[in-house]
Design a protein around this motif. Structure first.
Motif, mmCIF file in Angstrom:
data_model
loop_
_atom_site.group_PDB
_atom_site.id
_atom_site.type_symbol
_atom_site.label_atom_id
_atom_site.label_comp_id
_atom_site.label_asym_id
_atom_site.label_seq_id
_atom_site.Cartn_x
_atom_site.Cartn_y
_atom_site.Cartn_z
ATOM 1 N N TYR A 176 -27.880 -29.594 1.144
ATOM 2 C CA TYR A 176 -27.726 -29.505 2.133
ATOM 3 C C TYR A 176 -27.611 -28.472 2.975
ATOM 4 O O TYR A 176 -27.718 -27.614 3.872
ATOM 5 C CB TYR A 176 -27.569 -30.779 3.187
ATOM 6 C CG TYR A 176 -27.514 -30.627 4.062
ATOM 7 C CD1 TYR A 176 -28.744 -31.693 4.534
ATOM 8 C CD2 TYR A 176 -26.667 -30.979 4.828
ATOM 9 C CE1 TYR A 176 -29.538 -31.605 5.977
ATOM 10 C CE2 TYR A 176 -27.080 -30.418 6.727
ATOM 11 C CZ TYR A 176 -28.941 -31.384 7.370
ATOM 12 O OH TYR A 176 -28.826 -32.002 8.216
ATOM 13 N N CYS A 177 -25.913 -28.104 3.084
ATOM 14 C CA CYS A 177 -25.518 -26.449 4.086
ATOM 15 C C CYS A 177 -26.253 -26.173 3.138
ATOM 16 O O CYS A 177 -26.121 -25.117 4.540
ATOM 17 C CB CYS A 177 -23.567 -26.839 3.052
ATOM 18 S SG CYS A 177 -22.796 -28.454 3.209
ATOM 19 N N TYR A 184 -29.464 -25.463 5.615
ATOM 20 C CA TYR A 184 -28.928 -25.099 6.754
ATOM 21 C C TYR A 184 -28.260 -23.791 7.320
ATOM 22 O O TYR A 184 -28.775 -23.165 8.394
ATOM 23 C CB TYR A 184 -27.881 -26.161 7.821
ATOM 24 C CG TYR A 184 -27.266 -25.563 8.735
ATOM 25 C CD1 TYR A 184 -27.144 -25.866 9.785
ATOM 26 C CD2 TYR A 184 -25.902 -25.245 8.439
ATOM 27 C CE1 TYR A 184 -27.036 -25.712 10.836
ATOM 28 C CE2 TYR A 184 -25.048 -24.970 9.958
ATOM 29 C CZ TYR A 184 -25.860 -24.685 10.951
ATOM 30 O OH TYR A 184 -25.214 -24.796 12.375
ATOM 31 N N GLU A 191 -27.186 -30.081 13.661
ATOM 32 C CA GLU A 191 -27.156 -29.431 12.499
ATOM 33 C C GLU A 191 -25.288 -29.476 11.705
ATOM 34 O O GLU A 191 -25.587 -29.820 10.613
ATOM 35 C CB GLU A 191 -28.053 -28.428 11.318
ATOM 36 C CG GLU A 191 -29.995 -28.818 11.838
ATOM 37 C CD GLU A 191 -29.898 -29.667 10.259
ATOM 38 O OE1 GLU A 191 -30.650 -29.642 10.154
ATOM 39 O OE2 GLU A 191 -30.386 -31.042 11.142
ATOM 40 N N LYS A 230 -23.938 -32.519 11.311
ATOM 41 C CA LYS A 230 -23.975 -33.181 9.843
ATOM 42 C C LYS A 230 -24.408 -33.025 8.408
ATOM 43 O O LYS A 230 -22.680 -33.100 7.807
ATOM 44 C CB LYS A 230 -25.407 -33.079 9.308
ATOM 45 C CG LYS A 230 -26.329 -33.681 10.873
ATOM 46 C CD LYS A 230 -28.001 -33.640 10.440
ATOM 47 C CE LYS A 230 -28.788 -34.416 11.538
ATOM 48 N NZ LYS A 230 -30.571 -33.547 11.676
ATOM 49 N N ILE A 284 -29.764 -38.252 7.108
ATOM 50 C CA ILE A 284 -30.627 -37.092 6.386
ATOM 51 C C ILE A 284 -31.857 -38.154 5.351
ATOM 52 O O ILE A 284 -30.881 -38.713 4.096
ATOM 53 C CB ILE A 284 -31.034 -35.596 6.219
ATOM 54 C CG1 ILE A 284 -32.525 -35.568 5.825
ATOM 55 C CG2 ILE A 284 -30.314 -35.709 4.869
ATOM 56 C CD1 ILE A 284 -33.132 -33.968 5.644
ATOM 57 N N GLU A 310 -37.582 -33.993 8.709
ATOM 58 C CA GLU A 310 -36.146 -33.706 8.615
ATOM 59 C C GLU A 310 -36.297 -31.988 8.234
ATOM 60 O O GLU A 310 -35.501 -31.527 7.721
ATOM 61 C CB GLU A 310 -35.316 -34.838 7.999
ATOM 62 C CG GLU A 310 -35.150 -35.150 6.626
ATOM 63 C CD GLU A 310 -36.199 -36.124 6.672
ATOM 64 O OE1 GLU A 310 -36.515 -36.472 5.507
ATOM 65 O OE2 GLU A 310 -37.091 -36.931 7.886
ATOM 66 N N LYS A 311 -36.999 -32.669 7.334
ATOM 67 C CA LYS A 311 -37.031 -30.690 6.842
ATOM 68 C C LYS A 311 -38.523 -29.501 7.668
ATOM 69 O O LYS A 311 -38.743 -28.749 7.199
ATOM 70 C CB LYS A 311 -37.848 -30.995 5.222
ATOM 71 C CG LYS A 311 -37.099 -32.064 4.155
ATOM 72 C CD LYS A 311 -35.868 -30.732 3.980
ATOM 73 C CE LYS A 311 -34.944 -31.289 3.261
ATOM 74 N NZ LYS A 311 -33.504 -30.357 2.438
ATOM 75 N N GLU A 313 -37.600 -25.651 9.422
ATOM 76 C CA GLU A 313 -37.699 -23.930 8.296
ATOM 77 C C GLU A 313 -38.460 -23.625 8.269
ATOM 78 O O GLU A 313 -39.107 -21.884 8.143
ATOM 79 C CB GLU A 313 -36.809 -24.677 7.097
ATOM 80 C CG GLU A 313 -36.527 -23.205 6.709
ATOM 81 C CD GLU A 313 -35.344 -23.060 5.040
ATOM 82 O OE1 GLU A 313 -35.611 -22.810 4.413
ATOM 83 O OE2 GLU A 313 -35.127 -24.026 4.906
ATOM 84 N N HIS A 348 -30.486 -28.104 18.047
ATOM 85 C CA HIS A 348 -30.679 -28.199 16.363
ATOM 86 C C HIS A 348 -30.238 -27.699 15.893
ATOM 87 O O HIS A 348 -29.348 -28.229 14.849
ATOM 88 C CB HIS A 348 -32.414 -27.697 16.471
ATOM 89 C CG HIS A 348 -32.484 -27.871 14.841
ATOM 90 N ND1 HIS A 348 -32.849 -28.821 14.457
ATOM 91 C CD2 HIS A 348 -32.322 -26.767 13.762
ATOM 92 C CE1 HIS A 348 -33.129 -28.974 12.808
ATOM 93 N NE2 HIS A 348 -33.035 -27.645 13.019
ATOM 94 N N LEU A 349 -29.604 -25.816 15.915
ATOM 95 C CA LEU A 349 -28.079 -25.834 15.099
ATOM 96 C C LEU A 349 -27.067 -26.280 15.306
ATOM 97 O O LEU A 349 -26.236 -27.589 14.168
ATOM 98 C CB LEU A 349 -28.299 -24.065 15.840
ATOM 99 C CG LEU A 349 -29.459 -23.871 15.213
ATOM 100 C CD1 LEU A 349 -29.393 -21.770 15.866
ATOM 101 C CD2 LEU A 349 -29.536 -23.588 13.666
#
Length: 517
Positions: free
Chosen positions: A415-416, A419, A375, A378, A400, A201-202, A205, A371-372
């Protein structure tokens, strides 16, 4: 991110134990026997309990017929690039083109120095790696004149080139930090990383960092393979085979990883990983065929579907892609721009056709945006769980695996923030690399691209507001309501912007084939 379309490979990561040398070779032979594609071995020359990596890989290549071999990864500070290039090319020739080069900048500084290697800082190691990659490629180009590489760390001036490898050997860089990721995007043929550094999940980026660097260097991001070492605690043996087939298939289609290397010295583990590999191959083939409107070959395929595969469509009278529409729903009363003033792109000429490859370019933008959007959902979900004061383990895992909040606001903040960095990186990639190419390809797109760049700046400001609200929540000067209000504004602006961008750019991206020549 998206599937880069590479052929899948599966391999093993074996411990080069000197005390069990015969067993290591036997495990490599088993890797080939069960249908896997690659044997890799770590390279720590200063470790007295380990066999020398290149000697071991040479024996493995000699005692197998099909499987590829690679260091995972070669320690450049202790293997000068000119000599390493000759070692790789020689083994590739002798093995019939079965060598790839996993290459690292060199960790464990004290051990390297103790073994007679250079005493370099981390930054100097990255510089030396870039010089080394260039020298290796120079050696592999014997048709040119002598090498002249007068670098800070390596001076190879007047040395003769050759021999050339039997095939185009891939240079796969082991990279974790941003500078190494950017180097990978600029120069490498592959990115090699282990799951403990980047859980599935990482992966978005670092992949975006590599893609941005590739585009800036004038390269196609899909030219760079993504190699994933699966380690303890995140292996195909932690659950049923079917579960891991689904998991690796998702990673392939979502994050573009295409080489999976499993670390185990147990024969039963290797056999089971081969079952996983077979399932993933079938699932990915089916998904890719479905995305192109065809069915995979093999058992269970109807005669009609097989015929469709045998005669692929070269072009289509329509684009065949569906940009995500704006549903018009707004969560906040705050409006940061006037949507009615947005310009539109010039219409394509009547009868415009698109190849399957061209459509992939437009689909990539939709995939990144999806994807965005996911996210963002989430983030919103986490905010609401904080507001409700409830967060169970099952719910956290569905968001996650690593973000089990347990009433911990810092987890929400981490997390934020991650993102927000991803959104900013995506917009920077567009502004610096994709938009200039579109401007040159069609000057009529200028008003649309100017407006999109203006909206990028607005969204950046909203992301800063979310960040400040997170800080306020943690230090007690703010509350969840303030954070929710700012996330609502982010949701309104970002979703509106993504839909507008897809509406105007999916077709031009497909028509001009900016990523495929």
């Amino acid at each position: 991110m998206a599937d880069y379309g590479h052929e899948l490979m599966f391999g093993t990561f074996l411990t080069p134990a000197a005390a069990q040398a015969d067993r290591v070779v036997a495990l490599a032979q088993l890797t080939e026997q069960v249908g896997l594609d690659l044997v890799t071995v770590q390279d720590h020359p200063y470790q007295p309990a380990f066999l020398d990596t290149w000697t071991l890989l040479s024996v493995i290549a000699a005692k197998t017929q099909r499987v590829k071999v690679s260091p995972n990864v070669a320690n450049l500070p202790l293997r000068p690039p000119y000599v390493l290039a000759k070692s790789v090319a020689s083994l590739d020739i002798l093995s019939g083109g079965r060598v790839e080069l996993g290459l690292g900048a060199g960790a464990f500084r004290e051990a390297i120095v103790a073994a007679g290697g250079p005493d370099r800082t981390v930054g100097e190691n990255v510089e030396a790696l870039e010089e080394g990659v260039r020298i290796i490629r120079e050696v592999w180009s014997p048709e040119r004149v002598g090498i002249k590489a007068d670098g800070k760390h390596y001076q190879v001036v007047g040395a003769k080139r050759g021999p050339a490898p039997a095939h185009d050997v891939g240079i796969w860089l082991g990279a974790v930090k941003p500078r190494m990721l950017r180097l990978t995007g600029r120069l490498a043929d592959g990115w090699m990383v282990s799951s403990p550094y980047f859980a599935p999940e990482k992966l978005a980026e670092p992949n975006a960092e590599i893609d941005a660097a590739a585009l800036k260097a004038g390269r196609d991001p899909s030219d760079i393979r993504r190699i994933y070492n699966i380690g303890p605690g995140n292996s195909p043996l932690d659950g049923p085979v079917e579960e891991w087939v689904d998991r690796l298939t998702e990673i392939t289609l979502t994050h573009g990883m295409s080489v999976y290397v499993f670390g185990s010295d147990a024969p039963d583990d290797i056999r089971r990983f081969a079952e996983v590999a077979e399932g993933v191959r079938e699932a990915v083939e089916a998904a890719r065929a479905g995305a192109q409107g065809t069915a995979p070959t093999g058992a269970g395929v109807t005669e009609t579907a097989t015929a469709a595969v045998a005669a692929p469509v070269v072009s289509d009278s329509g684009l065949g892609l569906a940009p995500t529409p704006d549903d018009g729903v707004r969560l906040s009363g705050e409006r940061l721009w006037d949507e009615s003033t947005r310009p539109t792109a010039p219409a394509p000429r009547p009868g415009q056709t698109y190849t399957a490859t061209q459509r992939t370019n437009g689909q990539h933008l939709i995939d990144v945006h999806d994807h965005l959007r996911a996210e963002l959902e989430k983030v919103r979900d986490l905010v609401e769980q904080v507001a409700a004061g409830v967060m169970d383990v099952g719910g956290a895992r569905s968001v996650i695996n690593e973000l089990t909040m347990r009433q911990n606001n810092w987890t929400l903040g981490a997390y934020c923030e991650s993102y927000c960095r991803g959104v900013t990186l995506h917009h920077t990639l567009e502004d610096d690399s994709i938009f200039p190419k579109l401007r040159r390809a069609d000057p009529g797109l200028k008003p649309v691209l100017d407006r999109l760049e203006e909206e990028h700046h607005v969204i950046h400001d909203v992301l800063e507001r979310v960040d400040r609200a997170l800080v306020a929540l943690v230090d007690g000067s703010g509350d969840v309501t303030q954070l929710r209000d700012n996330v609502n504004v982010l949701s309104d602006t970002l979703l509106s912007h993504l839909s507008y961008e897809e509406r105007e750019l999916v077709e031009p991206l497909s028509r001009f084939s900016l990523f495929t020549g």
